[in-house]
Design a protein around this motif. Structure first.
Motif, PDB file in Angstrom:
ATOM      1  N   HIS A 171       0.817  -1.216   0.000  1.00  0.00           N
ATOM      2  CA  HIS A 171       0.000   0.000   0.000  1.00  0.00           C
ATOM      3  C   HIS A 171       0.849   1.263   0.000  1.00  0.00           C
ATOM      4  O   HIS A 171       0.470   2.267  -0.595  1.00  0.00           O
ATOM      5  N   ASP A 172       1.996   1.209   0.661  1.00  0.00           N
ATOM      6  CA  ASP A 172       2.831   2.406   0.772  1.00  0.00           C
ATOM      7  C   ASP A 172       4.030   2.271  -0.165  1.00  0.00           C
ATOM      8  O   ASP A 172       5.147   1.963   0.243  1.00  0.00           O
ATOM      9  N   ARG A 173       3.800   2.516  -1.449  1.00  0.00           N
ATOM     10  CA  ARG A 173       4.864   2.319  -2.444  1.00  0.00           C
ATOM     11  C   ARG A 173       6.023   3.297  -2.233  1.00  0.00           C
ATOM     12  O   ARG A 173       7.178   2.966  -2.423  1.00  0.00           O
ATOM     13  N   LYS A 174       5.676   4.529  -1.839  1.00  0.00           N
ATOM     14  CA  LYS A 174       6.719   5.535  -1.651  1.00  0.00           C
ATOM     15  C   LYS A 174       7.614   5.121  -0.471  1.00  0.00           C
ATOM     16  O   LYS A 174       8.847   5.165  -0.556  1.00  0.00           O
ATOM     17  N   GLY A 175       6.954   4.684   0.596  1.00  0.00           N
ATOM     18  CA  GLY A 175       7.703   4.227   1.774  1.00  0.00           C
ATOM     19  C   GLY A 175       8.547   3.009   1.431  1.00  0.00           C
ATOM     20  O   GLY A 175       9.701   2.888   1.859  1.00  0.00           O
ATOM     21  N   ALA A 176       7.977   2.109   0.627  1.00  0.00           N
ATOM     22  CA  ALA A 176       8.703   0.896   0.249  1.00  0.00           C
ATOM     23  C   ALA A 176       9.943   1.243  -0.568  1.00  0.00           C
ATOM     24  O   ALA A 176      11.019   0.662  -0.367  1.00  0.00           O
TER      25      ALA A 176
END
Ligand SMILES: Nc1ncnc2c1ncn2[C@@H]1O[C@H](COP(=O)(O)OP(=O)(O)OP(=O)(O)O)[C@@H](O)[C@H]1O
Ligand SMILES: [Mg+2]
Length: 259
Positions: A88-93
């Motif tokens: 869900h959190d692509r930026k965080g990933a």
């Protein structure tokens, strides 16, 4: 079917210096394709810095690696890495997790070394100047400044592996997930790349068929037909695994290859 293999308590055997707050949390993770269950209610709670993933062909290692990297959406259950949900959190990933695949040709997009390394950095939101600076920095760390303008098509397979690793490490991930990144490399190249990878401060999840690669890791997870069969200190898990693989190798059972 392998039965009766114990689960080894892992947390108490971790080297204290490598202990961190709970970093990897996998809860009741299920992954299904066309109604087939590839991963079945998997649970992993680990603060180990270096984790090995082993198991026979088709046991689900790459699928798990892709789920951990946020490249696949779980059918049900949850993956949390360093507090974030990688799907869900692509930026965080992108900021947290680096992924290395077995085949560098599936990872590399650009024709020139500098462009390839800078791409990930730009994806992370760094300015062109900062991406250029960090690209130069990582090339210098690995003694490959002269590669900057090199066409990637001129690199050998081992050199492409190194490029992928530099691209990933330039992004300063907290965790690198590497799915058989040493396959097909000669022994010195393999050792060098493994050493470079382990020199970095980040956590590592390494999928491998070569047990030597993870003999000194903090924890090993053994997958069997989509389930976690054993986990714990490499000394224990790898001994049982080798014994079982040799036993299975004596039989004619390759049914697992058929899924
Ligand atoms: N997209 C897909 N469609 C159909 N089946 C799939 C898909 N992805 C994985 N599988 C099946 O899931 C099982 C696990 O595959 P996976 O690639 O995770 O195994 P692995 O442990 O990485 O094997 P190997 O050691 O050969 O790399 C296999 O039976 C595979 O055929
Ligand atoms: Mg695989």
């Amino acid at each position: 079917m392998v039965i009766g293999i114990p689960s080894f308590g892992a947390a108490d055997v971790l080297h204290p210096a490598r202990k961190r707050p709970a970093f990897l949390d996998v809860e009741d993770l299920v992954y299904e394709v066309d109604g087939n269950r590839v991963l079945d209610r998997m649970n992993i709670h680990s603060s180990a810095a270096r984790i090995g993933l082993i198991g026979r062909n088709g046991s689900g290692k790459s699928t798990l690696a892709r789920l951990l990297g946020g490249l696949l959406e779980p059918s049900s259950g949850r993956v949390t890495i360093a507090g974030l949900n990688p799907w869900h959190d692509r930026k965080g990933a992108l900021a947290t997790i680096g992924i290395l695949f077995q085949n560098p040709d599936r990872q590399i997009i650009f024709p020139i070394v500098e462009e390839e390394i800078a791409f990930g950095l730009r994806q992370q939101g760094h300015s062109r100047e900062e991406a250029e600076r960090r690209t130069g920095e990582i090339l210098a760390i690995f003694g490959k400044t002269h590669w900057k303008d090199a066409p990637i098509s001129c690199l050998s397979q081992g050199q492409k592996h190194l490029l992928c690793m530099m691209s990933v490490l330039a992004m300063r991930p907290k965790l690198v997930i590497a799915d058989e990144p040493f396959a097909g490399l000669d022994i010195p190249t393999r050792r060098q790349i493994k050493r470079y990878l382990e020199m970095s401060e980040c956590g590592i999840i390494l999928v491998t068929h070569d047990l030597q690669d993870i003999a000194d890791y903090d924890e090993v997870y053994w997958l069997d037909r989509g389930k976690l069969l054993a986990q714990g200190h490499p000394d224990d898990v790898l001994r049982c695994y080798s014994k079982e693989m040799n036993r299975q190798g004596e039989s004619d059972d390759i049914a697992i290859l058929a899924g």
